[in-house]
Design an enzyme around this catalytic site. Structure first.
Site, mmCIF file in Angstrom:
data_model
loop_
_atom_site.group_PDB
_atom_site.id
_atom_site.type_symbol
_atom_site.label_atom_id
_atom_site.label_comp_id
_atom_site.label_asym_id
_atom_site.label_seq_id
_atom_site.Cartn_x
_atom_site.Cartn_y
_atom_site.Cartn_z
ATOM 1 N N SER A 137 57.340 -0.826 31.378
ATOM 2 C CA SER A 137 56.017 -0.855 32.000
ATOM 3 C C SER A 137 55.027 -1.270 30.928
ATOM 4 O O SER A 137 55.310 -1.161 29.718
ATOM 5 C CB SER A 137 55.661 0.540 32.530
ATOM 6 O OG SER A 137 54.292 0.641 32.863
ATOM 7 N N TYR A 150 54.808 9.980 30.463
ATOM 8 C CA TYR A 150 55.305 8.730 31.039
ATOM 9 C C TYR A 150 55.301 7.628 29.980
ATOM 10 O O TYR A 150 56.264 6.864 29.851
ATOM 11 C CB TYR A 150 54.455 8.342 32.241
ATOM 12 C CG TYR A 150 54.946 7.126 32.996
ATOM 13 C CD1 TYR A 150 56.056 7.216 33.829
ATOM 14 C CD2 TYR A 150 54.308 5.894 32.877
ATOM 15 C CE1 TYR A 150 56.515 6.106 34.528
ATOM 16 C CE2 TYR A 150 54.764 4.781 33.568
ATOM 17 C CZ TYR A 150 55.862 4.893 34.392
ATOM 18 O OH TYR A 150 56.319 3.790 35.080
ATOM 19 N N LYS A 154 58.535 5.348 28.587
ATOM 20 C CA LYS A 154 58.583 3.894 28.693
ATOM 21 C C LYS A 154 58.552 3.217 27.325
ATOM 22 O O LYS A 154 59.141 2.143 27.136
ATOM 23 C CB LYS A 154 57.441 3.395 29.581
ATOM 24 C CG LYS A 154 57.589 3.799 31.043
ATOM 25 C CD LYS A 154 58.899 3.299 31.647
ATOM 26 C CE LYS A 154 59.020 3.598 33.127
ATOM 27 N NZ LYS A 154 60.270 3.078 33.709
#
Length: 215
Positions: A137, A150, A154
């Protein structure tokens, strides 16, 4: 590249990007192994698609994941492409999120990628062909308040993908580490249900088909 009769394995297939990838690959003539922990979501994904076989799998379980990969290759044929799309995205301040949830985000978003790659890549390398697609991402490059857990997961995927590619250059397998901006999938709704960084409203989310087409 023609996928007629070839076998594709897709994680996170019960919704969002994974679901769309399943349908795209099935429409291209591939035999698809669809993996997700969500049995009901898998059933919706596979509805009406005779070339799709569903596997209820928690990708954090390395042994079960490896067993499903072996079963897929034994019964459906050599895996020609892998989409690592399984992920979760609950957001929050790092000192306010539950510690177990922070570890769960890493276990699914990064650990799941590791487990799938370790199970699927060696046979691809032996055959000297295949596509390994790892979903990271822009969050794997841009640290953002409320997205720390998060982000970390990633960032880990980005680093893992980069090194994995360099360690296996010129061995016939193609690698893609996919780093899109916000995409209009249920993952965004998961984030919005917790807390939402204003930065993510700077532009409307793109559509998942745009990402799959770019791959």
């Amino acid at each position: 590249m023609s996928f007629s009769g070839k076998t594709v394995l897709i994680t996170g297939a019960g919704s969002g990007m994974g679901r769309l990838a399943v349908r795209n690959m099935a429409a291209a003539g591939a035999k698809v192994a669809a993996l997700d922990v969500n049995e009901a979501g898998l059933a919706e994904t596979a509805a009406g698609l005779g070339s799709v076989r569903s596997f209820v799998v928690d990708v954090t379980d390395a042994a079960h994941t490896a067993a499903v990969v072996q079963e897929t290759e034994a019964e459906m044929g050599p895996i020609a492409r892998v989409y690592n799309a399984a992920a979760i995205m609950p957001l929050g301040l790092l000192l306010e999120q539950d510690t177990a949830l922070i570890h769960k985000i890493m276990a699914i978003n990064y650990g799941g990628v590791v487990n799938i790659a370790r199970a699927t890549l060696p046979p691809m390398l032996e055959r000297g062909s295949g596509d390994m697609i790892l979903f990271a991402s822009m969050a794997g490059w841009l640290p953002t308040i409320y997205m720390g857990a998060y982000n970390a997961s990633k960032f880990a995927v980005v680093a893992f993908a980069e090194v994995l590619y360099h360690e296996n250059r010129n061995r016939g397998v193609r690698f893609a580490c996919v780093c899109p901006p916000p995409v209009n999938t249920p993952l965004l709704a998961q984030g919005r249900s917790t807390v939402w960084p204003k930065l993510l409203d700077a532009a409307p989310p793109i559509e998942p088909q745009e990402v799959l087409d770019a791959i």
